[in-house]
Design a protein around this motif. Structure first.
Motif, mmCIF file in Angstrom:
data_model
loop_
_atom_site.group_PDB
_atom_site.id
_atom_site.type_symbol
_atom_site.label_atom_id
_atom_site.label_comp_id
_atom_site.label_asym_id
_atom_site.label_seq_id
_atom_site.Cartn_x
_atom_site.Cartn_y
_atom_site.Cartn_z
ATOM 1 N N ALA A 6 0.831 -1.204 0.000
ATOM 2 C CA ALA A 6 0.000 0.000 0.000
ATOM 3 C C ALA A 6 0.866 1.254 0.000
ATOM 4 O O ALA A 6 0.575 2.228 -0.709
ATOM 5 C CB ALA A 6 -0.922 -0.005 1.214
ATOM 6 N N PHE A 7 1.948 1.238 0.770
ATOM 7 C CA PHE A 7 2.857 2.380 0.786
ATOM 8 C C PHE A 7 3.468 2.601 -0.591
ATOM 9 O O PHE A 7 3.570 3.734 -1.068
ATOM 10 C CB PHE A 7 3.962 2.167 1.827
ATOM 11 N N LEU A 8 3.862 1.519 -1.259
ATOM 12 C CA LEU A 8 4.442 1.649 -2.595
ATOM 13 C C LEU A 8 3.415 2.160 -3.601
ATOM 14 O O LEU A 8 3.755 2.946 -4.499
ATOM 15 C CB LEU A 8 5.022 0.313 -3.048
ATOM 16 N N LEU A 9 2.166 1.768 -3.453
ATOM 17 C CA LEU A 9 1.121 2.284 -4.332
ATOM 18 C C LEU A 9 0.913 3.786 -4.128
ATOM 19 O O LEU A 9 0.728 4.531 -5.094
ATOM 20 C CB LEU A 9 -0.181 1.531 -4.107
ATOM 21 N N VAL A 10 0.959 4.227 -2.881
ATOM 22 C CA VAL A 10 0.845 5.663 -2.603
ATOM 23 C C VAL A 10 2.041 6.407 -3.184
ATOM 24 O O VAL A 10 1.900 7.477 -3.792
ATOM 25 C CB VAL A 10 0.717 5.916 -1.085
ATOM 26 N N LEU A 11 3.222 5.832 -3.047
ATOM 27 C CA LEU A 11 4.425 6.440 -3.604
ATOM 28 C C LEU A 11 4.324 6.538 -5.128
ATOM 29 O O LEU A 11 4.657 7.574 -5.718
ATOM 30 C CB LEU A 11 5.655 5.630 -3.195
ATOM 31 N N VAL A 12 3.845 5.486 -5.759
ATOM 32 C CA VAL A 12 3.675 5.494 -7.216
ATOM 33 C C VAL A 12 2.683 6.580 -7.621
ATOM 34 O O VAL A 12 2.881 7.277 -8.626
ATOM 35 C CB VAL A 12 3.215 4.108 -7.716
ATOM 36 N N ALA A 13 1.620 6.754 -6.850
ATOM 37 C CA ALA A 13 0.622 7.777 -7.174
ATOM 38 C C ALA A 13 1.243 9.167 -7.150
ATOM 39 O O ALA A 13 1.030 9.972 -8.066
ATOM 40 C CB ALA A 13 -0.543 7.701 -6.192
ATOM 41 N N PHE A 14 2.023 9.462 -6.115
ATOM 42 C CA PHE A 14 2.628 10.784 -6.023
ATOM 43 C C PHE A 14 3.702 10.994 -7.085
ATOM 44 O O PHE A 14 3.775 12.063 -7.695
ATOM 45 C CB PHE A 14 3.209 11.017 -4.623
ATOM 46 N N VAL A 15 4.491 9.988 -7.332
ATOM 47 C CA VAL A 15 5.524 10.105 -8.361
ATOM 48 C C VAL A 15 4.892 10.270 -9.743
ATOM 49 O O VAL A 15 5.330 11.094 -10.542
ATOM 50 C CB VAL A 15 6.476 8.887 -8.312
ATOM 51 N N THR A 55 -5.693 9.043 -12.938
ATOM 52 C CA THR A 55 -4.929 7.802 -12.819
ATOM 53 C C THR A 55 -4.196 7.742 -11.487
ATOM 54 O O THR A 55 -4.114 6.684 -10.851
ATOM 55 C CB THR A 55 -3.933 7.685 -13.987
ATOM 56 N N SER A 56 -3.669 8.881 -11.040
ATOM 57 C CA SER A 56 -3.015 8.920 -9.725
ATOM 58 C C SER A 56 -4.015 8.635 -8.608
ATOM 59 O O SER A 56 -3.691 7.951 -7.634
ATOM 60 C CB SER A 56 -2.358 10.282 -9.499
ATOM 61 N N VAL A 57 -5.209 9.138 -8.751
ATOM 62 C CA VAL A 57 -6.249 8.860 -7.757
ATOM 63 C C VAL A 57 -6.595 7.371 -7.761
ATOM 64 O O VAL A 57 -6.861 6.779 -6.706
ATOM 65 C CB VAL A 57 -7.495 9.736 -8.026
ATOM 66 N N ALA A 58 -6.555 6.759 -8.934
ATOM 67 C CA ALA A 58 -6.807 5.321 -9.010
ATOM 68 C C ALA A 58 -5.743 4.542 -8.237
ATOM 69 O O ALA A 58 -6.060 3.553 -7.561
ATOM 70 C CB ALA A 58 -6.846 4.874 -10.467
#
Length: 70
Positions: A6-15, A55-58
């Motif tokens: 989940a942390f990596l998904l949040v990081l991917v969203a911000f990046v 897409t980032s929100v997804a």
């Protein structure tokens, strides 16, 4: 392990959001040959920006789903 995912998904969203805005969208918007929908290219720019950040929100939604699985 799911919290790490989940942390990596949040990081991917911000990046995705930050780097896309900085390196892709700004360069795309400086072009003068964007389609002029509804009379100007402003609508095109806003639509592209909306779709990019949606897409980032997804990604954030996927992170919430992963946390809910714990």
């Amino acid at each position: 392990m799911l919290y790490l995912s989940a942390f990596l998904l949040v990081l991917v969203a911000f990046v995705h959001s930050i780097l896309g805005e900085r390196f892709i969208l700004t360069r795309l918007f400086t072009r003068d040959n964007l389609p002029k929908l509804f009379g100007s290219d402003d609508f095109t720019k806003r639509t592209l920006r909306f779709a990019w950040h949606l897409t980032s929100v997804a990604w954030l939604g996927f992170a919430c789903i992963v946390i809910a699985l714990t």
